[in-house]
Design an enzyme around this catalytic site. Structure first.
Site, PDB file in Angstrom:
ATOM      1  N   ARG A  23     -10.557  10.721   9.182  1.00 30.53           N
ATOM      2  CA  ARG A  23     -10.545   9.770   8.070  1.00 30.53           C
ATOM      3  C   ARG A  23      -9.181   9.725   7.402  1.00 30.53           C
ATOM      4  O   ARG A  23      -8.693   8.647   7.025  1.00 30.53           O
ATOM      5  CB  ARG A  23     -11.610  10.153   7.029  1.00 30.53           C
ATOM      6  CG  ARG A  23     -13.042   9.895   7.463  1.00 30.53           C
ATOM      7  CD  ARG A  23     -13.994   9.942   6.279  1.00 30.53           C
ATOM      8  NE  ARG A  23     -13.938  11.226   5.595  1.00 30.53           N
ATOM      9  CZ  ARG A  23     -14.707  12.262   5.868  1.00 30.53           C
ATOM     10  NH1 ARG A  23     -15.610  12.169   6.846  1.00 30.53           N
ATOM     11  NH2 ARG A  23     -14.607  13.381   5.186  1.00 30.53           N
ATOM     12  N   SER A  40     -23.603  19.650  14.782  1.00 25.09           N
ATOM     13  CA  SER A  40     -23.930  19.095  13.470  1.00 25.09           C
ATOM     14  C   SER A  40     -25.410  19.236  13.133  1.00 25.09           C
ATOM     15  O   SER A  40     -26.146  18.256  13.036  1.00 25.09           O
ATOM     16  CB  SER A  40     -23.526  17.619  13.405  1.00 25.09           C
ATOM     17  OG  SER A  40     -23.687  17.101  12.106  1.00 25.09           O
ATOM     18  N   CYS A  44     -30.170  26.180   8.286  1.00 27.82           N
ATOM     19  CA  CYS A  44     -31.016  26.711   7.211  1.00 27.82           C
ATOM     20  C   CYS A  44     -32.429  26.151   7.251  1.00 27.82           C
ATOM     21  O   CYS A  44     -33.333  26.683   6.605  1.00 27.82           O
ATOM     22  CB  CYS A  44     -30.382  26.415   5.854  1.00 27.82           C
ATOM     23  SG  CYS A  44     -28.831  27.296   5.573  1.00 27.82           S
TER      24      CYS A  44
END
Length: 477
Positions: A23, A40, A44
């Site tokens: 970006r 990705s 958790c």
């Protein structure tokens, strides 16, 4: 030709860095090398997938590989394992796509993560003994508990040495290590109707912390132990695992110095160890924690080589020393900072104060800072601690419950050192106020004077954090 940013590891830190670099500098070539199939994902959430609340493993994906390639223009190479780093030559050696090749870099990020630690006890390689740090391990555990639960028609079985044919009905499971992931999985096992044993060598849960995470404090430990026993969980405290017993290649019992506990499966949560072997093999400096040593910008001892995430050390703001804290936000934040730095805007990784939140059945358990008196004294503090019991809502508003707050401050200057909270509601987000106070070096007196919001459905007029701060401040005179 544009400069090449190579990222080793395709999860939180690695992909945050890759996306930020693209970006900030769209012309830069960004290559992500991931040795596994998954990228990705929210690790958790694995306990809730094992429990069945999260139906499919794919639900834990944060960003799809297609989006990473199509939207961000990242050269994502899964099943490509980096086997060596040569900092002098500025290149890595990669095994992938059926061949071995070398790839040059201008900047390199090591985001190799961590792995579940296991006790130094015989039998850890038996079928049915699990650690859970990856999606493959989560799927293998769920499949072991309930055959077919981890697979779907048309979805290939992921390659892992823990995914195998079921060897018998699971009725009892042991959790070795009364720590965050382990205790969250206790709930998952209980929901599946299993008899659950918790084995830990501490006198109380959370007493040592799982190698890297701070203890939640004795007040929280006592309440959590009481709730576990209420739910029928058997606690075997002050018990060190001597060996895992097996028959026909599968675990059948956990043996401690005092007893033999028959089980059909074992989940080990002895903490997280950094995957630092790649760095060490390249001559990159490791810190005292065993994780990769970095500076404030994530730079390692090798030129143009960075490290972030669970493989790297972080700087603890309160202790003023490097620590190894394998936490999701720190990994994402560290990777993002490295991505900005390599794109031309030097950005600090930022310190940590050890803020941890977890769920144990219907309890919220949270802490931030340092509650352990010995750790505080080793860091040069003289801790004063108070424990207060208060309420989660105004006393007249229905549905409230008890909140217990344990808070510590330095005796000489009143500086807040840490706090732990436990209750059925209102703890998970209140701890963020404690983290903010720690990052800004507030005293407990200054914390007690903060202008918190008040509404009867959400808290008493004196918030539990303010009440605890007042109590500690009163002890300081």
């Amino acid at each position: 030709m544009s400069e090449r940013f190579v990222v080793v590891g395709g999860d939180a830190a690695g992909l945050s860095a890759a996306a930020k670099a693209r970006r900030a500098d769209p012309d830069r070539e960004v290559v992500v090398l991931e040795r596994g199939a998954w990228v990705s994902f929210g690790a958790c959430g694995i306990p809730y997938y094992v429990k069945g609340e999260i139906p499919e493993l794919e639900d834990l994906l944060v960003t799809s590989p297609e989006k990473l390639v199509g939207k961000y223009g990242i050269d994502l190479r899964r099943h490509h394992e980096v086997t060596a780093v040569d900092p002098e030559a500025g290149r890595v050696t990669v095994d992938g796509g059926g061949e071995r090749y070398e790839l040059a870099y201008d900047d390199l990020l090591l985001a190799t993560g961590g792995h579940g630690a296991t006790p130094d006890a015989p039998g850890g390689d038996l079928d049915g003994v699990f650690t859970v740090r990856s999606l493959d391990e989560g799927r293998a555990l769920r499949e072991y508990l309930t055959p077919g639960a981890g697979t779907r028609p048309g979805v290939p079985t992921p390659p892992t040495d823990r995914f195998h044919e079921h060897l018998g009905e699971v009725e009892a499971v042991a959790v070795v290590g009364a720590n965050k992931i382990g205790l969250e999985l206790v709930e998952a096992f209980d929901a599946r109707g299993l008899a659950v044993h918790v084995v830990d060598d501490g006198a109380h849960v959370f007493e040592r912390g799982p190698l890297t995470l701070p203890p939640f404090g004795p007040a929280a430990a006592g309440i959590v132990e009481e709730r576990l026993r209420e739910r029928g969980v058997e606690l075997h405290l002050d018990s060190r695992v001597e060996r895992f017993v097996g028959a026909d290649g599968a675990v059948t019992a956990v043996e401690t110095g005092d007893e033999r506990i028959p089980v059909d499966a074992v989940l080990v949560d002895e903490g997280v160890e950094p995957n630092a072997e790649l760095a060490a093999g390249a001559g990159i400096e490791l810190g005292a924690t065993g994780a990769i040593a970095t500076d404030a910008y994530g730079r390692t001892s090798a030129p143009d080589v960075y490290a972030a995430g669970d493989c790297a050390e972080k700087h603890h703001h309160l202790l003023d020393e490097p620590v190894h804290l394998p936490l999701g936000l720190a990994a994402n934040r560290g990777g993002r900072a490295v991505g900005a730095t390599v794109a031309g805007t030097p950005t600090r990784v930022g310190p940590v104060v050890g803020t941890v939140v977890m769920k144990v059945f219907d309890l919220e358990v949270a802490c931030s800072g340092v509650l352990d008196a010995e750790t505080a004294r080793e860091a040069g503090f003289d801790p004063v601690t108070e424990t207060v019991t208060t309420i989660s809502r105004a006393h007249y508003y229905p549905g409230g419950s008890r909140i217990v707050v344990e808070m510590a401050a330095g005796a000489d200057d009143g500086r807040l050192l840490g706090a732990g909270l436990v209750g059925e509601e209102g703890c998970a987000h209140r701890v963020n106020a404690v983290a903010t106070a720690l990052h800004t070096d507030l005293t407990v007196g200054e914390l007690a004077d903060l202008d918190f919001g008040y509404s009867p459905p959400f808290g008493p007029v004196w918030d539990p954090v303010l009440t605890a701060a007042k109590a500690v401040d009163g002890d300081l005179g």
